[in-house]
Motif scaffolding. Structure first.
Motif, PDB file in Angstrom:
ATOM      1  N   ALA A 171       0.833  -1.204   0.000  1.00 12.34           N
ATOM      2  CA  ALA A 171       0.000   0.000   0.000  1.00 12.34           C
ATOM      3  C   ALA A 171       0.867   1.252   0.000  1.00 12.34           C
ATOM      4  O   ALA A 171       0.620   2.199  -0.749  1.00 12.34           O
ATOM      5  N   VAL A 172       1.909   1.277   0.847  1.00 12.44           N
ATOM      6  CA  VAL A 172       2.812   2.427   0.893  1.00 12.44           C
ATOM      7  C   VAL A 172       3.517   2.604  -0.450  1.00 12.44           C
ATOM      8  O   VAL A 172       3.620   3.723  -0.981  1.00 12.44           O
ATOM      9  N   LEU A 173       4.005   1.501  -1.024  1.00 10.39           N
ATOM     10  CA  LEU A 173       4.662   1.577  -2.329  1.00 10.39           C
ATOM     11  C   LEU A 173       3.704   2.108  -3.391  1.00 10.39           C
ATOM     12  O   LEU A 173       4.069   2.962  -4.205  1.00 10.39           O
ATOM     13  N   SER A 174       2.479   1.605  -3.373  1.00  8.26           N
ATOM     14  CA  SER A 174       1.496   2.042  -4.362  1.00  8.26           C
ATOM     15  C   SER A 174       1.184   3.529  -4.207  1.00  8.26           C
ATOM     16  O   SER A 174       1.109   4.261  -5.194  1.00  8.26           O
ATOM     17  N   ILE A 175       0.994   3.974  -2.968  1.00  9.76           N
ATOM     18  CA  ILE A 175       0.696   5.391  -2.736  1.00  9.76           C
ATOM     19  C   ILE A 175       1.835   6.264  -3.243  1.00  9.76           C
ATOM     20  O   ILE A 175       1.611   7.298  -3.891  1.00  9.76           O
ATOM     21  N   TRP A 176       3.073   5.861  -2.963  1.00 10.88           N
ATOM     22  CA  TRP A 176       4.218   6.650  -3.438  1.00 10.88           C
ATOM     23  C   TRP A 176       4.243   6.716  -4.962  1.00 10.88           C
ATOM     24  O   TRP A 176       4.468   7.777  -5.547  1.00 10.88           O
ATOM     25  N   LEU A 177       3.977   5.576  -5.617  1.00 14.83           N
ATOM     26  CA  LEU A 177       3.952   5.576  -7.079  1.00 14.83           C
ATOM     27  C   LEU A 177       2.827   6.457  -7.603  1.00 14.83           C
ATOM     28  O   LEU A 177       3.003   7.175  -8.595  1.00 14.83           O
ATOM     29  N   TYR A 178       1.665   6.422  -6.953  1.00 17.06           N
ATOM     30  CA  TYR A 178       0.570   7.286  -7.371  1.00 17.06           C
ATOM     31  C   TYR A 178       0.973   8.753  -7.280  1.00 17.06           C
ATOM     32  O   TYR A 178       0.708   9.550  -8.187  1.00 17.06           O
ATOM     33  N   ILE A 179       1.584   9.115  -6.157  1.00 21.27           N
ATOM     34  CA  ILE A 179       1.973  10.510  -5.967  1.00 21.27           C
ATOM     35  C   ILE A 179       2.952  10.944  -7.050  1.00 21.27           C
ATOM     36  O   ILE A 179       2.816  12.023  -7.649  1.00 21.27           O
ATOM     37  N   VAL A 180       3.963  10.117  -7.333  1.00 22.50           N
ATOM     38  CA  VAL A 180       4.949  10.453  -8.369  1.00 22.50           C
ATOM     39  C   VAL A 180       4.259  10.613  -9.722  1.00 22.50           C
ATOM     40  O   VAL A 180       4.529  11.566 -10.472  1.00 22.50           O
ATOM     41  N   ILE A 181       3.363   9.675 -10.050  1.00 22.07           N
ATOM     42  CA  ILE A 181       2.647   9.751 -11.330  1.00 22.07           C
ATOM     43  C   ILE A 181       1.763  10.993 -11.375  1.00 22.07           C
ATOM     44  O   ILE A 181       1.700  11.692 -12.395  1.00 22.07           O
ATOM     45  N   PHE A 182       1.093  11.310 -10.277  1.00 18.29           N
ATOM     46  CA  PHE A 182       0.223  12.479 -10.261  1.00 18.29           C
ATOM     47  C   PHE A 182       1.028  13.781 -10.323  1.00 18.29           C
ATOM     48  O   PHE A 182       0.565  14.767 -10.922  1.00 18.29           O
ATOM     49  N   ILE A 183       2.202  13.810  -9.702  1.00 13.60           N
ATOM     50  CA  ILE A 183       3.053  14.996  -9.793  1.00 13.60           C
ATOM     51  C   ILE A 183       3.438  15.223 -11.252  1.00 13.60           C
ATOM     52  O   ILE A 183       3.349  16.348 -11.784  1.00 13.60           O
ATOM     53  N   PHE A 184       3.884  14.157 -11.927  1.00 11.98           N
ATOM     54  CA  PHE A 184       4.239  14.292 -13.342  1.00 11.98           C
ATOM     55  C   PHE A 184       3.025  14.704 -14.165  1.00 11.98           C
ATOM     56  O   PHE A 184       3.113  15.581 -15.039  1.00 11.98           O
ATOM     57  N   THR A 185       1.872  14.085 -13.889  1.00 12.03           N
ATOM     58  CA  THR A 185       0.655  14.427 -14.627  1.00 12.03           C
ATOM     59  C   THR A 185       0.272  15.879 -14.391  1.00 12.03           C
ATOM     60  O   THR A 185      -0.147  16.589 -15.316  1.00 12.03           O
ATOM     61  N   GLY A 186       0.414  16.342 -13.146  1.00 11.29           N
ATOM     62  CA  GLY A 186       0.129  17.739 -12.845  1.00 11.29           C
ATOM     63  C   GLY A 186       1.024  18.675 -13.623  1.00 11.29           C
ATOM     64  O   GLY A 186       0.577  19.707 -14.146  1.00 11.29           O
ATOM     65  N   LEU A 187       2.310  18.346 -13.707  1.00  9.66           N
ATOM     66  CA  LEU A 187       3.233  19.149 -14.511  1.00  9.66           C
ATOM     67  C   LEU A 187       2.834  19.135 -15.979  1.00  9.66           C
ATOM     68  O   LEU A 187       2.859  20.178 -16.649  1.00  9.66           O
ATOM     69  N   TRP A 188       2.459  17.975 -16.480  1.00 10.62           N
ATOM     70  CA  TRP A 188       2.063  17.841 -17.888  1.00 10.62           C
ATOM     71  C   TRP A 188       0.853  18.731 -18.186  1.00 10.62           C
ATOM     72  O   TRP A 188       0.837  19.498 -19.158  1.00 10.62           O
TER      73      TRP A 188
END
Length: 270
Positions: free
Chosen positions: A233-250
Motif C-alpha cells: 500500500a505504501v509503495l502504491s501510494i508513493w507511485l501514485y503521488i509520483v505519477i500524479f506529480i508528473f501528470t500535474g506538470l504535464w
C-alpha cells in the motif's frame, strides 16, 4: 499532438528537479498516515466481512469458475484479498489525487508559471473551494461508472481500456481546473476546456495507463500474502503521488501554453 508532446518533455525535465521531488513528500506523508491508520484498523474486519459475504452468497464457486476460465485457478485461495484490493485501490488513488491537487498543484502552478510563463497575467479565475467542488463532483460520477465497469474485469484487455478512460476523464476534470485556476479567468477556462477537451482527455488517459503500474504492485501483494498489504500500500501510494506529480506538470505546461496562445488570439477576453 505537438503541444502535447512538448508539454510532456517539459514535464519530464521538471519532474526530477529538487523542488518538484520535495513536493511529493507532504501528499505522500498525508496519504500514508491516512491509509496506515485505515489498514491497521479495518483491514482484518474488511477481509472477515468479505469472506462472510462470499460464503453466504456462494461467490466462492462463481469466482473460482471465472478464475479457472481465465487460466488463474491458482488464485482461487486469494479471491477475498483480491476483492479487498478491488475495493481499496480506487479509494487509494482518489485520496492520493485529492491530496496532490490540494497540496501540490498550487506549488506546481507557481513553479511552472514563474519559470516558463513569467509574463502571463494571473487572473485568479479559480480557488480552492472551486477545486474541491469540481473534485467531489468528478469523484462521485467516477465512482458510479467504476462500479458499473467492474464486471468487465472478466475481460482484462477491455477492462484496462475502459478503466484507463475513466481515470483519464477524472484526471482531466480535476487537474485542468487546478492547472488554470491561478492564471485563467472563468471565461478563459471555459473557452480552453471546450477547445482542448480532446487533448486534455488524451493526457489524462495516457496518465491513466501509467496509473495501472501501482495496481500491479498491489495485486502482487494480494497474491503473495495478506501480510504484505500494508507494505505494498505504501509503495502504491508513493507511485501514485509520483505519477500524479508528473501528470500535474504535464497538464500545467499544456494548459498555460494554451492560455498564452488564447490571449494572443483574443487579447481583449476578460
Amino acid at each position: 499532438m505537438g503541444a502535447i508532446a512538448r508539454a510532456w518533455g517539459r514535464a519530464f525535465r521538471s519532474q526530477f528537479s529538487g523542488k518538484i521531488m520535495l513536493l511529493s513528500l507532504l501528499p505522500l506523508l498525508l496519504s500514508v498516515a491516512l491509509w496506515f491508520g485505515l489498514l491497521y484498523t479495518f483491514m482484518q474486519p474488511l477481509l472477515d466481512w468479505l469472506h462472510g459475504m462470499f460464503a453466504e452468497y456462494g461467490a466462492f464457486g462463481i469466482s473460482g469458475s471465472v478464475l479457472a476460465f481465465l487460466g488463474l485457478a491458482a488464485l482461487k485461495a486469494m479471491v477475498v484479498p483480491l476483492a479487498a484490493m478491488l475495493l481499496l485501490l480506487p479509494l487509494m488513488i482518489i485520496t492520493s489525487l485529492v491530496f496532490m491537487g490540494v497540496v501540490a498543484m498550487p506549488s506546481i502552478a507557481r513553479h511552472v508559471g514563474q519559470r516558463q510563463f513569467p509574463t502571463l497575467e494571473r487572473k485568479e479565475g479559480g480557488n480552492m473551494i472551486g477545486s474541491l467542488l469540481v473534485s467531489v463532483f468528478a469523484i462521485l460520477v467516477f465512482a458510479v461508472l467504476w462500479l458499473v465497469s467492474l464486471p468487465l474485469l472478466a475481460f482484462p484487455p477491455l477492462a484496462l481500456v475502459v478503466q484507463a478512460l475513466l481515470w483519464g476523464w477524472l484526471t482531466a476534470k480535476v487537474m485542468s481546473y487546478d492547472a488554470l485556476a491561478a492564471h485563467a479567468s472563468l471565461e478563459e477556462r471555459h473557452a480552453l476546456l471546450r477547445r482542448h477537451r480532446g487533448a486534455l482527455l488524451a493526457i489524462g488517459t495516457l496518465s491513466g495507463f501509467a496509473g495501472a503500474l501501482p495496481g500491479i504492485a498491489w495485486v502482487g501483494g494480494a497474491v503473495a500474502s495478506v501480510v504484505l498489504f500494508p507494505v505494498l500500500a505504501v509503495l502504491s501510494i508513493w507511485l501514485y503521488i509520483v505519477i500524479f506529480i508528473f501528470t500535474g506538470l504535464w497538464f500545467q505546461y499544456y494548459c498555460l501554453e494554451a492560455l498564452a496562445r488564447l490571449r494572443e488570439e483574443a487579447p481583449a477576453l476578460p
